[in-house]
Scaffold this active site. Sequence first.
Site, short mmCIF file in Angstrom:
data_model
loop_
_atom_site.label_atom_id
_atom_site.label_comp_id
_atom_site.label_asym_id
_atom_site.label_seq_id
_atom_site.Cartn_x
_atom_site.Cartn_y
_atom_site.Cartn_z
N SER A 32 0.84 -1.20 0.00
CA SER A 32 0.00 0.00 0.00
C SER A 32 0.87 1.25 0.00
O SER A 32 1.95 1.27 0.63
CB SER A 32 -0.89 0.00 1.24
OG SER A 32 -1.37 1.30 1.51
N TYR A 50 -2.26 5.33 -4.07
CA TYR A 50 -3.12 6.47 -3.75
C TYR A 50 -2.25 7.68 -4.07
O TYR A 50 -1.03 7.62 -3.87
CB TYR A 50 -3.43 6.57 -2.25
CG TYR A 50 -4.34 5.56 -1.64
CD1 TYR A 50 -5.57 5.24 -2.19
CD2 TYR A 50 -3.99 4.96 -0.42
CE1 TYR A 50 -6.42 4.34 -1.56
CE2 TYR A 50 -4.84 4.07 0.21
CZ TYR A 50 -6.04 3.76 -0.37
OH TYR A 50 -6.87 2.88 0.26
N THR A 94 -6.15 2.00 -6.83
CA THR A 94 -7.39 1.85 -6.04
C THR A 94 -8.31 3.03 -6.33
O THR A 94 -7.93 4.19 -6.14
CB THR A 94 -7.04 1.78 -4.54
OG1 THR A 94 -6.22 0.64 -4.32
CG2 THR A 94 -8.30 1.67 -3.69
N LYS A 98 -8.34 -1.51 -8.78
CA LYS A 98 -8.93 -2.17 -7.60
C LYS A 98 -10.11 -1.35 -7.08
O LYS A 98 -10.01 -0.13 -6.94
CB LYS A 98 -7.87 -2.27 -6.50
CG LYS A 98 -8.39 -2.83 -5.17
CD LYS A 98 -7.23 -3.09 -4.21
CE LYS A 98 -7.69 -3.70 -2.90
NZ LYS A 98 -8.16 -2.72 -1.93
N HIS A 108 -13.19 -2.98 -0.62
CA HIS A 108 -12.23 -2.51 0.39
C HIS A 108 -12.48 -3.21 1.73
O HIS A 108 -12.29 -2.63 2.79
CB HIS A 108 -12.35 -0.99 0.53
CG HIS A 108 -11.06 -0.27 0.74
ND1 HIS A 108 -10.49 0.55 -0.20
CD2 HIS A 108 -10.22 -0.19 1.81
CE1 HIS A 108 -9.39 1.10 0.27
NE2 HIS A 108 -9.19 0.65 1.49
#
Length: 387
Positions: free
Chosen positions: A109, A132, A158, A254, A278
């Site tokens: 992540s 992100y 995402t 995602k 999520h």
Amino acid sequence: MRANRFVNLDDARTAAKRVLPHVVFDYIDGAADDEHTMRANREAFSDYALVPRMARGSVHPDVSTDLAGCDLSLPVLLAPCGLVRAMHPAGGPGVARAAKNQGTVSVLSTVAGNAVEEVCAAAPGSVWFQLYAAGGRDEAENLVSRAQAAGAQALVVTVDTPVLGNRERDRRHGVTPPLRLSGRNALHLGAQVLARPAWTARAIKDGVKIARARRSGGRPATTRAGAVAMGASPFSWEDVSWLRSRWQRPLLVKGVLSSDDALRAVDAGADGVIVSNHGGRQLDRTPGTLGVLPEIVAAVRQQDPSAAVLVDGGIRRGSDVVIAIALGARAVLVGRPFLYALSAAGQAGVEQVLSILHDEMVRTMALLGAASLSDLDPSWVRRQPAR
Ligand SMILES: Cc1cc2nc3c(=O)[nH]c(=O)nc-3n(C[C@H](O)[C@H](O)[C@H](O)COP(=O)(O)O)c2cc1C
């Protein structure tokens, strides 16, 4: 706790609950609003039964596959999860090594707490990077080129997090955004931390300051509404096409829950989509992911048979993985189970989770009569609502 004491994935959750301060356990275990979607993910698996065929198959079924240029010993990836370093000092590198040792991939992540260079170096060839970009395209460009240079094998974008979901367990602990300490909650959290001396000792030893957990990437900005924005503006499909032009290796989107969005992702140049809500942590009252998987698989296969459809949410048994593959998923991801195991037993715990899922899959397929993953199709399952 010793990882080899886990008999199944639920044991890891029980162990984590004993080890972690409530605030950290609830950060992992919780979801948005009434946590309806998180439950729906599990319930969707109960809606399907396996249909075995006797006197065929193999006692040593083959559960290996290949995906986005990676050879996998089992079709289970470790999902991108924030703040892994606060769970155990092994953090992102430990998770990545565990995945590599068990023949699979971990997805780092952006907000894991470890730099992408450090994690890719720990497990060369088996790390993907999840993006992100709070700072918009400039920051995205920077993160993506770092991930590319570090050797991340695939990019996961995402799209379900324009703002953070309403995680009420975190709010009750007085931490917004997740795990941020303030004067107001220090007393309440201080008592929790003191009640978990083993976690506290190792966190101090690691020099982890939860309040300032080092981030592998972007910085969340607070919107006027007080929600935590994970992008200066939410990713648009144009942004996904733009990322596609900057990233040379496989790219997956995602957080899709409809065939419409899956087709947009493929149109934007994605090599695959991850059907995901999520883990119920964003918009509550969306469907369990397994329920929407078949229609998304059908739509994507029609548009681009080479595009991969993956799914996550509520996978806790090897039989869950078999059902998802039978319904058309190329692979699945697990989130909370490996976080519980990491918290309780570090890298060895994460390895044990993958090893349990591998063994459960092999046993399930041997009993089912399926010799390999390519044998599986919807004829091996039957929809039969349990309720
Ligand atoms: C504690 C925690 C942190 C997460 N952080 C991220 C993240 O940073 N990026 C992301 O794309 N998904 C994140 N997720 C969602 C997971 O990638 C995954 O979709 C979800 O956990 C799957 O459901 P499961 O936990 O039931 O297996 C997070 C999930 C958890 C539990």
